[in-house]
Design a protein around this motif. Structure first.
Motif, PDB file in Angstrom:
ATOM      1  N   TYR A  42      -8.562  -1.267  -1.410  1.00 45.79           N
ATOM      2  CA  TYR A  42      -7.730  -2.431  -1.099  1.00 45.79           C
ATOM      3  C   TYR A  42      -6.248  -2.119  -1.353  1.00 45.79           C
ATOM      4  O   TYR A  42      -5.371  -2.521  -0.579  1.00 45.79           O
ATOM      5  CB  TYR A  42      -8.166  -3.623  -1.945  1.00 45.79           C
ATOM      6  CG  TYR A  42      -9.570  -4.093  -1.680  1.00 45.79           C
ATOM      7  CD1 TYR A  42      -9.828  -5.102  -0.747  1.00 45.79           C
ATOM      8  CD2 TYR A  42     -10.658  -3.535  -2.349  1.00 45.79           C
ATOM      9  CE1 TYR A  42     -11.118  -5.541  -0.497  1.00 45.79           C
ATOM     10  CE2 TYR A  42     -11.953  -3.959  -2.104  1.00 45.79           C
ATOM     11  CZ  TYR A  42     -12.176  -4.967  -1.181  1.00 45.79           C
ATOM     12  OH  TYR A  42     -13.455  -5.385  -0.938  1.00 45.79           O
ATOM     13  N   ILE A  43      -5.973  -1.420  -2.459  1.00 39.75           N
ATOM     14  CA  ILE A  43      -4.581  -1.063  -2.770  1.00 39.75           C
ATOM     15  C   ILE A  43      -4.009  -0.177  -1.665  1.00 39.75           C
ATOM     16  O   ILE A  43      -2.877  -0.380  -1.203  1.00 39.75           O
ATOM     17  CB  ILE A  43      -4.503  -0.353  -4.136  1.00 39.75           C
ATOM     18  CG1 ILE A  43      -4.972  -1.290  -5.251  1.00 39.75           C
ATOM     19  CG2 ILE A  43      -3.086   0.125  -4.412  1.00 39.75           C
ATOM     20  CD1 ILE A  43      -5.084  -0.618  -6.618  1.00 39.75           C
ATOM     21  N   VAL A  44      -4.803   0.810  -1.235  1.00 38.05           N
ATOM     22  CA  VAL A  44      -4.329   1.717  -0.179  1.00 38.05           C
ATOM     23  C   VAL A  44      -4.095   0.958   1.127  1.00 38.05           C
ATOM     24  O   VAL A  44      -3.136   1.233   1.856  1.00 38.05           O
ATOM     25  CB  VAL A  44      -5.334   2.862   0.019  1.00 38.05           C
ATOM     26  CG1 VAL A  44      -4.993   3.676   1.257  1.00 38.05           C
ATOM     27  CG2 VAL A  44      -5.350   3.766  -1.199  1.00 38.05           C
ATOM     28  N   ALA A  45      -4.974  -0.021   1.414  1.00 38.32           N
ATOM     29  CA  ALA A  45      -4.765  -0.836   2.623  1.00 38.32           C
ATOM     30  C   ALA A  45      -3.438  -1.585   2.539  1.00 38.32           C
ATOM     31  O   ALA A  45      -2.700  -1.682   3.534  1.00 38.32           O
ATOM     32  CB  ALA A  45      -5.920  -1.808   2.788  1.00 38.32           C
ATOM     33  N   GLY A  46      -3.115  -2.104   1.356  1.00 32.29           N
ATOM     34  CA  GLY A  46      -1.824  -2.773   1.169  1.00 32.29           C
ATOM     35  C   GLY A  46      -0.660  -1.817   1.330  1.00 32.29           C
ATOM     36  O   GLY A  46       0.371  -2.164   1.913  1.00 32.29           O
ATOM     37  N   LEU A  47      -0.830  -0.583   0.831  1.00 30.51           N
ATOM     38  CA  LEU A  47       0.239   0.419   0.968  1.00 30.51           C
ATOM     39  C   LEU A  47       0.495   0.743   2.434  1.00 30.51           C
ATOM     40  O   LEU A  47       1.642   0.917   2.857  1.00 30.51           O
ATOM     41  CB  LEU A  47      -0.137   1.695   0.219  1.00 30.51           C
ATOM     42  CG  LEU A  47      -0.303   1.620  -1.301  1.00 30.51           C
ATOM     43  CD1 LEU A  47      -0.638   2.995  -1.862  1.00 30.51           C
ATOM     44  CD2 LEU A  47       0.947   1.081  -1.960  1.00 30.51           C
ATOM     45  N   LYS A  48      -0.592   0.832   3.221  1.00 33.72           N
ATOM     46  CA  LYS A  48      -0.426   1.161   4.646  1.00 33.72           C
ATOM     47  C   LYS A  48       0.361   0.076   5.378  1.00 33.72           C
ATOM     48  O   LYS A  48       1.131   0.373   6.290  1.00 33.72           O
ATOM     49  CB  LYS A  48      -1.809   1.332   5.299  1.00 33.72           C
ATOM     50  CG  LYS A  48      -2.516   2.614   4.902  1.00 33.72           C
ATOM     51  CD  LYS A  48      -3.865   2.725   5.594  1.00 33.72           C
ATOM     52  CE  LYS A  48      -4.572   4.017   5.211  1.00 33.72           C
ATOM     53  NZ  LYS A  48      -5.901   4.136   5.833  1.00 33.72           N
ATOM     54  N   ILE A  49       0.149  -1.172   4.990  1.00 34.98           N
ATOM     55  CA  ILE A  49       0.907  -2.264   5.622  1.00 34.98           C
ATOM     56  C   ILE A  49       2.356  -2.241   5.152  1.00 34.98           C
ATOM     57  O   ILE A  49       3.293  -2.332   5.938  1.00 34.98           O
ATOM     58  CB  ILE A  49       0.248  -3.617   5.292  1.00 34.98           C
ATOM     59  CG1 ILE A  49      -1.170  -3.677   5.840  1.00 34.98           C
ATOM     60  CG2 ILE A  49       1.083  -4.772   5.854  1.00 34.98           C
ATOM     61  CD1 ILE A  49      -1.960  -4.885   5.382  1.00 34.98           C
ATOM     62  N   PHE A 101       6.567  -6.444  -0.514  1.00 36.56           N
ATOM     63  CA  PHE A 101       5.923  -6.712  -1.802  1.00 36.56           C
ATOM     64  C   PHE A 101       4.586  -7.434  -1.665  1.00 36.56           C
ATOM     65  O   PHE A 101       3.576  -7.038  -2.270  1.00 36.56           O
ATOM     66  CB  PHE A 101       6.893  -7.525  -2.685  1.00 36.56           C
ATOM     67  CG  PHE A 101       6.267  -8.133  -3.896  1.00 36.56           C
ATOM     68  CD1 PHE A 101       5.914  -7.344  -4.981  1.00 36.56           C
ATOM     69  CD2 PHE A 101       6.046  -9.502  -3.980  1.00 36.56           C
ATOM     70  CE1 PHE A 101       5.343  -7.909  -6.107  1.00 36.56           C
ATOM     71  CE2 PHE A 101       5.477 -10.074  -5.097  1.00 36.56           C
ATOM     72  CZ  PHE A 101       5.124  -9.272  -6.168  1.00 36.56           C
ATOM     73  N   PHE A 102       4.542  -8.509  -0.848  1.00 34.73           N
ATOM     74  CA  PHE A 102       3.376  -9.388  -0.849  1.00 34.73           C
ATOM     75  C   PHE A 102       2.077  -8.714  -0.378  1.00 34.73           C
ATOM     76  O   PHE A 102       1.013  -8.961  -0.968  1.00 34.73           O
ATOM     77  CB  PHE A 102       3.657 -10.633  -0.002  1.00 34.73           C
ATOM     78  CG  PHE A 102       2.571 -11.663  -0.113  1.00 34.73           C
ATOM     79  CD1 PHE A 102       2.453 -12.455  -1.251  1.00 34.73           C
ATOM     80  CD2 PHE A 102       1.645 -11.824   0.895  1.00 34.73           C
ATOM     81  CE1 PHE A 102       1.445 -13.394  -1.369  1.00 34.73           C
ATOM     82  CE2 PHE A 102       0.632 -12.758   0.787  1.00 34.73           C
ATOM     83  CZ  PHE A 102       0.536 -13.545  -0.342  1.00 34.73           C
ATOM     84  N   PRO A 103       2.075  -7.870   0.670  1.00 32.98           N
ATOM     85  CA  PRO A 103       0.807  -7.222   1.051  1.00 32.98           C
ATOM     86  C   PRO A 103       0.186  -6.409  -0.071  1.00 32.98           C
ATOM     87  O   PRO A 103      -1.041  -6.394  -0.219  1.00 32.98           O
ATOM     88  CB  PRO A 103       1.226  -6.327   2.231  1.00 32.98           C
ATOM     89  CG  PRO A 103       2.425  -6.982   2.797  1.00 32.98           C
ATOM     90  CD  PRO A 103       3.163  -7.556   1.624  1.00 32.98           C
TER      91      PRO A 103
END
Length: 294
Positions: free
Chosen positions: A210-217, A166-168
């Motif tokens: 930024y959202i996509v970067a969070g999804l990748k993590i 959740f947090f990323p």
């Protein structure tokens, strides 16, 4: 006779069309060659490293006569996976469903909460520290509480997967929303756009990288969360996930099958990441430099 220029012009047009088609086919051919060359350069080096590592592992294990329960050879792992193929696929399927549910929950709640925090600085300053605190608490410390509240099984495992992934998404989305160009926000303000219109039409699209970067993590972390959840709150039997299969294999000293389960989890995480990577290309390749260069 005075109009002999007409067939000459038609012939000139045909030559021009032929040259255009020829130039287009050459460009398509060069484009295909470039794609093949790029694919070869990205696939061949890791494939060579894979062959060296696996081949060296097999040779060293055979030469040193290492017992399979200590360090199985790659061929032992393949044989164990083949012998337990149906059970392995059931475990992979169970872990996939748990990870997907946890990941989707983290995406929806992470993005929605980030939008709410970005729309009001007071709410952000009040709530965001607690999200950080939640992230710092070891999951094994709160997992028993989750099991008490929601019972062992799917619900508890999905919640554990959600908490880990959740947090990323929350953090990256909030950073993206707060990084919107101030000049563009002023422009929307001049056109009397409401906060909701500014969020939907400006800040969320601008925050997509930024959202996509969070999804990748988070996509890989959701798999880890599901397996950790299966360790803590999993239910055995014929429908246990990879965490349960790893636990059983370790207690029976089935080291080769244990390796097969671990490698299956790794492949699962890679597949999740590649899917999100394709989503990233689809969303960003037409306008953002992070994907236009690839």
């Amino acid at each position: 006779m005075a109009k002999q220029w007409v067939p000459a012009a038609a012939d000139s047009g045909r030559r021009l069309d032929t040259k255009t088609n020829s130039g287009s086919s050459v460009r398509n051919s060069q484009k295909t060659e470039n794609i093949l060359l790029k694919t070869f350069r990205s696939v061949f080096p890791p494939f060579v490293v894979f062959l060296i590592v696996v081949g060296g592992w097999e040779l060293v294990a055979r030469a040193a006569d290492i017992k399979p329960y200590l360090l199985p050879k790659p061929t032992d792992i393949v044989k164990a996976a083949a012998d337990n193929w149906s059970n392995l696929m059931v475990s992979v399927g169970t872990t996939v469903s748990e990870a997907v549910f946890g990941f989707l929950a983290s995406v929806v709640l992470g993005v929605v909460l980030a939008v709410l925090l970005a729309m009001n600085k007071m709410i952000e300053k009040s709530v965001y520290p607690y999200a950080i605190i939640l992230q710092t608490i070891p999951i094994v410390a709160i997992a028993p509480i989750i099991v008490i509240w929601f019972g062992a099984g799917l619900n508890a495992i999905v919640i554990i997967s959600f908490l880990i992934s959740f947090f990323p998404i929350l953090s990256n989305t909030l950073i993206g929303l707060n990084s919107t160009d101030q000049n563009m926000k002023n422009l929307f303000y001049l056109y009397n756009a409401t906060k909701l219109q500014t969020i939907i039409r400006l800040r969320i699209p601008a925050a997509l990288p930024y959202i996509v970067a969070g999804l990748k993590i988070s996509c890989s972390m959701s798999v880890i969360g599901a397996i950790v959840g299966e360790y803590i709150a999993g239910i055995g039997g014929g429908k246990g996930g990879l965490g349960y299969a790893i636990t059983v294999a370790s207690t029976r000293l089935q080291t080769a099958y244990l390796f097969a389960c671990g490698l299956s989890a790794a492949v699962l995480g890679i597949v999740f990441f590649l899917l999100i990577n394709q989503l990233s290309k689809w969303l960003l390749s037409s306008w953002h430099e992070s994907e236009m260069r690839n």
